[in-house]
Motif scaffolding. Structure first.
Motif, PDB file in Angstrom:
ATOM      1  N   PHE A  84       0.891  -1.011   0.034  1.00 37.07           N
ATOM      2  CA  PHE A  84      -0.104  -0.122   0.044  1.00 37.07           C
ATOM      3  C   PHE A  84       0.721   1.258   0.014  1.00 37.07           C
ATOM      4  O   PHE A  84       0.374   2.057  -0.668  1.00 37.07           O
ATOM      5  CB  PHE A  84      -0.966   0.023   1.305  1.00 37.07           C
ATOM      6  N   GLU A  85       1.759   1.268   0.893  1.00 31.82           N
ATOM      7  CA  GLU A  85       2.708   2.373   0.885  1.00 31.82           C
ATOM      8  C   GLU A  85       3.582   2.695  -0.238  1.00 31.82           C
ATOM      9  O   GLU A  85       3.914   3.765  -0.643  1.00 31.82           O
ATOM     10  CB  GLU A  85       3.510   2.325   2.193  1.00 31.82           C
ATOM     11  N   TRP A  87       3.256   1.318  -3.615  1.00 28.76           N
ATOM     12  CA  TRP A  87       2.432   1.449  -4.869  1.00 28.76           C
ATOM     13  C   TRP A  87       1.001   2.051  -4.851  1.00 28.76           C
ATOM     14  O   TRP A  87       0.573   2.328  -6.004  1.00 28.76           O
ATOM     15  CB  TRP A  87       2.309   0.206  -5.690  1.00 28.76           C
ATOM     16  N   ARG A  88       0.411   2.308  -3.672  1.00 32.16           N
ATOM     17  CA  ARG A  88      -0.854   2.754  -3.640  1.00 32.16           C
ATOM     18  C   ARG A  88      -1.937   2.125  -4.526  1.00 32.16           C
ATOM     19  O   ARG A  88      -2.455   2.831  -5.199  1.00 32.16           O
ATOM     20  CB  ARG A  88      -0.786   4.259  -3.746  1.00 32.16           C
ATOM     21  N   THR A  91      -7.898   0.404  -3.708  1.00 28.08           N
ATOM     22  CA  THR A  91      -8.326  -0.282  -2.473  1.00 28.08           C
ATOM     23  C   THR A  91      -8.969  -1.680  -2.766  1.00 28.08           C
ATOM     24  O   THR A  91      -8.927  -2.470  -2.122  1.00 28.08           O
ATOM     25  CB  THR A  91      -9.416   0.636  -1.652  1.00 28.08           C
TER      26      THR A  91
END
Length: 139
Positions: A84-85, A87-88, A91
């Motif tokens: 998550f941090e 490649w974002r 959701t």
């Protein structure tokens, strides 16, 4: 306490936990290490097909499930945070991909962790493993 005559030397011998747990991880009999411990996915055989060791004494119950969830969560949570941090991702993509990874990892680990539980119980003579047939449950 005085030892009774019907307890054999085999019952007094120490069983090593680590080899029994490793055999359980491989889903093999904790005694001989060659016979299959499980029939099907999670059902423990009543006796080993190779050495005739009784395995029906096990009391794994919910322990393997709890440990599997704990292990999967501790493995995948940091990976999920990193992904998550770095490649974002969307959701929904992140959620679905990690749900699939969690289920796959849990399905892989569950029978192995159950084997470890049964191997540990066998090594520590818990729940009737290694009890002499003439010995009463209260002893």
């Amino acid at each position: 306490m005085e030892q009774t005559d019907h307890i054999t030397n085999d019952n007094l011998a120490e069983r090593e936990a680590k080899p029994a747990m490793l055999r359980g991880w491989r889903r093999k009999c904790p005694n001989c290490g060659t016979g299959p411990m499980l029939k099907g996915y999670l059902t423990v055989r009543d006796t080993c097909e190779v050495c005739s060791e009784e395995l029906h004494h096990h009391r794994a119950d919910d322990g393997p499930s709890y440990v599997t969830i704990l292990v999967c969560g501790h493995i995948l949570a940091p990976i999920m945070m990193y992904v998550f941090e770095t490649w974002r991702p969307d959701t929904l993509v992140l959620t679905v991909s990690f749900m699939i990874a969690f289920v796959a990892l849990a399905l892989y680990l569950l029978p192995r962790i159950k084997g470890v539980f049964v191997g540990l119980q066998w090594a520590k003579r818990m729940h009737g493993f290694g009890r002499d047939a003439a010995q009463s449950p209260a002893e």
